[in-house]
Design a protein around this motif. Structure first.
Motif, PDB file in Angstrom:
ATOM      1  N   GLN A  12      -3.880   9.266  -4.551  1.00  0.00           N
ATOM      2  CA  GLN A  12      -5.310   9.531  -4.592  1.00  0.00           C
ATOM      3  C   GLN A  12      -5.980   9.070  -5.880  1.00  0.00           C
ATOM      4  O   GLN A  12      -7.151   9.378  -6.123  1.00  0.00           O
ATOM      5  CB  GLN A  12      -5.606  11.017  -4.352  1.00  0.00           C
ATOM      6  N   GLN A  13      -5.266   8.300  -6.703  1.00  0.00           N
ATOM      7  CA  GLN A  13      -5.842   7.750  -7.921  1.00  0.00           C
ATOM      8  C   GLN A  13      -6.168   6.285  -7.701  1.00  0.00           C
ATOM      9  O   GLN A  13      -5.310   5.490  -7.326  1.00  0.00           O
ATOM     10  CB  GLN A  13      -4.872   7.895  -9.101  1.00  0.00           C
ATOM     11  N   ARG A  14      -7.406   5.910  -7.956  1.00  0.00           N
ATOM     12  CA  ARG A  14      -7.858   4.543  -7.710  1.00  0.00           C
ATOM     13  C   ARG A  14      -7.215   3.591  -8.714  1.00  0.00           C
ATOM     14  O   ARG A  14      -7.150   3.874  -9.919  1.00  0.00           O
ATOM     15  CB  ARG A  14      -9.384   4.460  -7.810  1.00  0.00           C
TER      16      ARG A  14
ATOM     17  N   SER B 243     -10.058   4.699   1.370  1.00  0.00           N
ATOM     18  CA  SER B 243      -9.417   4.562   0.065  1.00  0.00           C
ATOM     19  C   SER B 243      -8.841   3.184  -0.191  1.00  0.00           C
ATOM     20  O   SER B 243      -8.569   2.830  -1.330  1.00  0.00           O
ATOM     21  CB  SER B 243      -8.322   5.619  -0.092  1.00  0.00           C
ATOM     22  N   THR B 244      -8.627   2.410   0.858  1.00  0.00           N
ATOM     23  CA  THR B 244      -8.202   1.024   0.681  1.00  0.00           C
ATOM     24  C   THR B 244      -9.248   0.130   1.327  1.00  0.00           C
ATOM     25  O   THR B 244      -9.549   0.273   2.511  1.00  0.00           O
ATOM     26  CB  THR B 244      -6.836   0.763   1.328  1.00  0.00           C
ATOM     27  N   VAL B 245      -9.817  -0.764   0.546  1.00  0.00           N
ATOM     28  CA  VAL B 245     -10.782  -1.741   1.050  1.00  0.00           C
ATOM     29  C   VAL B 245     -10.265  -3.122   0.711  1.00  0.00           C
ATOM     30  O   VAL B 245      -9.973  -3.418  -0.457  1.00  0.00           O
ATOM     31  CB  VAL B 245     -12.185  -1.531   0.453  1.00  0.00           C
TER      32      VAL B 245
ATOM     33  N   THR C 105      -7.246  -0.106  -3.861  1.00  0.00           N
ATOM     34  CA  THR C 105      -6.506   0.931  -3.149  1.00  0.00           C
ATOM     35  C   THR C 105      -6.187   2.069  -4.092  1.00  0.00           C
ATOM     36  O   THR C 105      -6.602   2.060  -5.264  1.00  0.00           O
ATOM     37  CB  THR C 105      -5.218   0.340  -2.527  1.00  0.00           C
ATOM     38  N   VAL C 106      -5.465   3.052  -3.578  1.00  0.00           N
ATOM     39  CA  VAL C 106      -5.134   4.236  -4.367  1.00  0.00           C
ATOM     40  C   VAL C 106      -3.635   4.485  -4.293  1.00  0.00           C
ATOM     41  O   VAL C 106      -2.943   4.007  -3.390  1.00  0.00           O
ATOM     42  CB  VAL C 106      -5.886   5.486  -3.861  1.00  0.00           C
TER      43      VAL C 106
ATOM     44  N   LEU D 280       0.846  -1.175   0.000  1.00  0.00           N
ATOM     45  CA  LEU D 280       0.000   0.000   0.000  1.00  0.00           C
ATOM     46  C   LEU D 280       0.886   1.230   0.000  1.00  0.00           C
ATOM     47  O   LEU D 280       2.043   1.184   0.418  1.00  0.00           O
ATOM     48  CB  LEU D 280      -0.902   0.017   1.236  1.00  0.00           C
ATOM     49  N   SER D 281       0.330   2.338  -0.441  1.00  0.00           N
ATOM     50  CA  SER D 281       1.071   3.585  -0.455  1.00  0.00           C
ATOM     51  C   SER D 281       1.044   4.210   0.943  1.00  0.00           C
ATOM     52  O   SER D 281      -0.025   4.513   1.480  1.00  0.00           O
ATOM     53  CB  SER D 281       0.456   4.545  -1.479  1.00  0.00           C
ATOM     54  N   ALA D 282       2.227   4.408   1.528  1.00  0.00           N
ATOM     55  CA  ALA D 282       2.299   4.989   2.878  1.00  0.00           C
ATOM     56  C   ALA D 282       1.756   6.411   2.887  1.00  0.00           C
ATOM     57  O   ALA D 282       1.074   6.820   3.831  1.00  0.00           O
ATOM     58  CB  ALA D 282       3.743   4.963   3.376  1.00  0.00           C
ATOM     59  N   ARG D 283       2.025   7.162   1.831  1.00  0.00           N
ATOM     60  CA  ARG D 283       1.573   8.558   1.834  1.00  0.00           C
ATOM     61  C   ARG D 283       0.066   8.677   1.594  1.00  0.00           C
ATOM     62  O   ARG D 283      -0.488   9.767   1.693  1.00  0.00           O
ATOM     63  CB  ARG D 283       2.343   9.363   0.793  1.00  0.00           C
TER      64      ARG D 283
END
Length: 853
Positions: A823-825, A771-773, A819-820, A393-396
């Motif tokens: 902020q892009q899915r 944003s992450t499911v 996830t993103v 996942l993206s930490a930011r």
């Protein structure tokens, strides 16, 4: 089996797209990876457990990718297998061979189910199997199988349309085994019939072939007979020829006869060699070592003489005058070895397609590849993809939240603790001289972060958090065991500027848990009054009342603000409640008169809180009506009386946040591994849920007071909960706040629950808006449908559509994730959660491996 060969089991996977066009495209991608020396075998075996399908290839990068293409073609999922089922259990083996001199009408592929073969194979007797071994055609200067085949097939069909002329056709050998001689013949005919478009006449061949043995035996017998006859004929020549001629001829005949008799051993030797080869060849199939389809050894083949535009059948008796005689017109020589067939790439697909057969067993969700950016070192590992690569996942983007769904024992807690471990490691990067990779020596989020984890299961689960702290650095994890009577406690009665403010905020915490429908305006007013009194008087006032009343409750309650409020609400009878109120008033009078020490202002505020229930005009019946509803809520809190003590180790949430501490609030069973006084102490679920959700409300209040501007300052507070329903209470605003407004305060929400239906509607919407499911398998179809709809995100067709059955068929410890990044899915992918807790010492090395590893 060669050590360079890998066996993959192909199992049913839900959610795949398997239109004939897509199947053909993926099978052509598979076939393009083959070479003349690279075999690949599709094997279908009927076992006691049903039809099992295997893909056997060399262990190379090209074939590993090709295997995925083949699995995707059949909407299947690959799993490595150590060995094959016992193929030798079937007593009869046969091979499909071309039979010259005949043809049959070709069945069209259009509109046909490409997987129909799997349904037929599912009806095989137990122990039977079918193997289709493929390779690419040879394209050498001397032997160019594609050209020879094209010339031959176009000489026997009308037009140039045929499955074998499609791009990336394969040369295939078909073998089968079952329990009877006739069964093998029937099984091979069935396979040929299920390959739509296959139009060659075939027969079944077994090795060693009997007619070949008979030819060798006949040749040996003929040579031996001639030699014997010549030897017997030699004496007769002496009687009819001159002596000199007879001697010479007799010598010649004798030598020839002797040579022929000796030469008779050569066919016998060749026959023995052939029999040994045939037995060995059959044994290779029985042990799962499938050889390459053989090549035709003739350097030249007779070309077809039948015109392509005439469309004559092979068996047509058509004669043309030629040089004064009639010459038969025919299709020419079969250009391949008769045990090989040129097939379109899609024809063999039914042998590894378990999806069509009811006997193929349960299905699992097909692999969805992770987007390439998530394979970079951008944050915490969420799992492994189909190629065992770390998916992250993206930490930011963690501020936008992580939501996890899954039934009990699916792995939710393991996933959340892995994220906790990442945060803990990220706060403590290694020195440069200790780091194995650059990522281990730097932090993505920074060291100034508080972590608050809510745990609700066993003491063993709660103990995993401090174990991570012991492994990853010097920063401690503090566990607050709600059931431990002597453990450290979090102050839920602070956080106000005055006694009345503290009382009001404590009642707000109760309303958050029980809901405004359960604690209405009247009950809230009553509760604020009694808690104003309870927080304003010393707790020893309750002890005074207990010692001076003849009907005091026994055993005596622990003196705490909650027990004072409980007594004022009539828990021990109206007489004792009245006596306690009078004791409080006397304490104020004694302080005013200087007879005892005390805080007069606090006592005056405390006495003011008695007005509603114990004012001069309030009668017992009116008091009872006001006490009934709020008393039941305080009674729940009294099930954990030790939680409300004012002495001992008490810390505020504000201090936890300011000091960037890492804490676990354990509402489950205790464990001495966490520092608790005893093992397996447990609160009832009602009180554990009440204290947990009240703590969550208090945490939101503390964040607002302490953490303003933390996002801009590079600070954060991560909130982790493995059972959101325990802390969500009956009011959605706190969970909604962590998602909508929490970002400015540095909040990172990481929540999990068994299924969305457990949550209030507003909380459920908040969870699905993170944003992450990530979802584990769900058993409830309506729940799975809701999750699938969210993962699909409005797509109507194609790979982006997530099907309900995909959510239900996920294997154990596997996830579907959206996830993103920035902020892009991104597209939904599957991942299997890595068992980090089995090897904590190598957590950093697995998370950020060195280049050498």
């Amino acid at each position: 089996m060669s050590r360079d060969t890998v066996i993959r089991r192909v199992t049913r996977a839900s959610g795949g797209q398997n239109s004939p066009e897509m199947v053909a495209t993926r099978m052509r991608a598979f076939a393009s990876s083959l070479s003349p020396r690279t075999p690949a075998t599709f094997l279908a075996v009927k076992t006691d457990d049903g039809l099992e399908n295997f893909l056997i290839t060399p262990d190379t990068d090209e074939m590993n990718k090709a295997a995925l293409a083949a699995a995707h073609a059949v909407s299947g999922k690959l799993a490595y297998a150590e060995s094959l089922p016992d193929l030798a259990a079937a007593s009869e083996t046969g091979h499909l061979f071309y039979r010259p001199g005949g043809t049959r009408s070709s069945t069209t592929q259009s509109g046909r189910d490409p997987f129909s073969m799997s349904a037929s194979l599912a009806e095989m007797p137990v122990g039977s199997w079918v193997a289709i071994t493929m390779r690419a055609p040879r394209r050498g200067l001397v032997l160019h199988e594609d050209r020879l085949w094209d010339r031959w097939i176009k000489g026997r069909i009308v037009g140039g349309t045929h499955h074998s002329l499609e791009p990336n056709g394969v040369n295939a050998h078909v073998a089968a085994a079952t329990s009877s001689h006739d069964g093998v013949d029937s099984l091979l005919r069935q396979v040929a019939g299920d390959m739509h478009g296959f139009d060659l006449e075939t027969r079944t061949v077994r090795f060693p072939r009997r007619w070949v043995i008979a030819q060798f035996a006949l040749l040996a017998a003929t040579v031996l007979t001639v030699g014997i006859v010549l030897g017997m004929f030699t004496p007769a020549l002496s009687a009819v020829l001159p002596a000199s001629a007879a001697t010479v001829l007799a010598a010649i005949l004798s030598t020839t006869g002797t040579t022929l008799m000796a030469a008779a051993a050569l066919p016998l030797l060749a026959m023995t060699t052939y029999i040994a080869w045939g037995i060995r060849y059959e044994r290779r199939f029985r042990r799962g070592d499938f050889p390459l389809p053989r090549r035709r050894w003739a350097l030249r083949t007779r070309p077809p003489t039948q015109g392509n535009d005439q469309g004559r059948a092979e068996s047509a008796e058509d004669f043309l005058p030629s040089a004064g005689k009639q010459a038969k017109k025919g299709p020419g020589d079969y250009p391949l070895n008769r045990g090989s067939f040129k097939l379109g790439a899609m024809l063999p697909v039914g042998a590894i397609a378990p999806a069509s057969g009811a006997a193929s067993g349960t299905s699992v969700t097909g692999d969805r590849s992770a987007p390439p950016p998530l394979l970079q070192r951008i944050g915490p590992v969420i799992g492994l993809d189909a190629d065992d690569r770390m998916v992250r996942l993206s930490a930011r983007d963690l501020w936008a939240g992580v939501a996890g769904f899954g039934k009990p024992r699916s792995g939710k807690s393991t996933l959340l603790r892995a994220l906790f471990a990442f945060l803990l490691a990220d706060q403590q990067p290694l020195p440069d001289d200790e780091a194995e990779s650059p990522e281990q020596a730097r932090s993505l989020l920074g060291s100034r972060g508080a972590i608050v984890a809510f745990e609700s299961k066993s003491g063993k689960d709660a103990a995993e958090y401090p174990r991570w702290a012991q492994t990853l650095g010097k920063k401690k994890v503090h566990v607050f065991d709600l059931a431990d009577p002597s453990g450290a406690r979090i102050d839920l009665m602070g956080g106000g500027s005055s006694i009345t403010d503290r009382a009001a905020k404590f009642v707000d915490k109760m309303i958050y848990h029980w809901g405004s429908d359960s604690i209405g305006a009247a009950s809230a007013k009553t509760l604020r009054g009694v808690f104003t009194t309870a927080l304003g008087v010393p707790t020893d006032t309750l002890a005074d009342a207990l010692s001076t009343h003849p009907d005091a409750p026994s055993p005596a309650p622990l003196p705490t603000p909650v027990s004072i409020a409980h007594a004022l609400l009539g828990a021990y009878g109206d007489e004792f409640g009245t006596h306690l109120a009078e004791t409080i008033r006397r304490r104020l009078a004694d302080v005013k008169a200087g007879r005892v020490d005390g805080d007069q202002r606090s006592l005056e505020i405390a006495v003011s809180g008695l007005t509603e229930l114990y004012g001069p005009t309030v009668k017992a019946t009116g008091r009872a009506a006001l006490q009934k509803a709020p008393s039941s809520k305080v009674e729940v809190l009294m099930l954990a009386p030790h939680r409300w003590r004012t002495d001992g180790r008490v810390v505020s949430l504000e201090e936890i946040l300011r000091r960037h501490l890492r804490i676990v609030i354990n509402a489950g069973a205790t464990s001495t591994l966490t520092g608790a006084s005893a093992d397996n102490l447990r609160l009832s679920q009602s009180v554990g849920s009440a204290i947990s959700s009240m703590t969550m409300y208090a945490l939101r209040e503390a964040i607002q007071d302490v953490c303003a501007g933390w996002e801009d300052e590079g600070q954060y507070v991560a909130i982790i909960s493995d059972e959101l329903a325990r802390i969500a209470g009956n009011s959605p605003e706190v969970i909604e706040w962590t998602r909508m407004q929490g970002r400015a305060f540095g909040v990172i929400p990481i929540y999990a629950t068994q299924e969305p239906e457990q949550l209030p509607e507003a909380v459920r919407r908040t969870m699905l808006s993170l944003s992450t499911v990530a979802s584990y398998a769900q058993e409830n179809a309506s729940v799975a449908e809701q999750i699938a709809r969210d993962l699909t995100g409005g797509a109507s067709d194609g790979f982006e559509v997530v099907h309900t059955k995909e959510v239900m068929d996920l294997p154990l410890y596997s996830l579907l994730v959206r996830t993103v990044l920035d902020q892009q899915r991104l597209n939904v992918f599957t991942a299997k959660v890595h068992p980090f807790e089995e090897d904590r010492e190598n957590f950093r090395s697995v998370l950020y491996p060195s280049e050498e590893s």
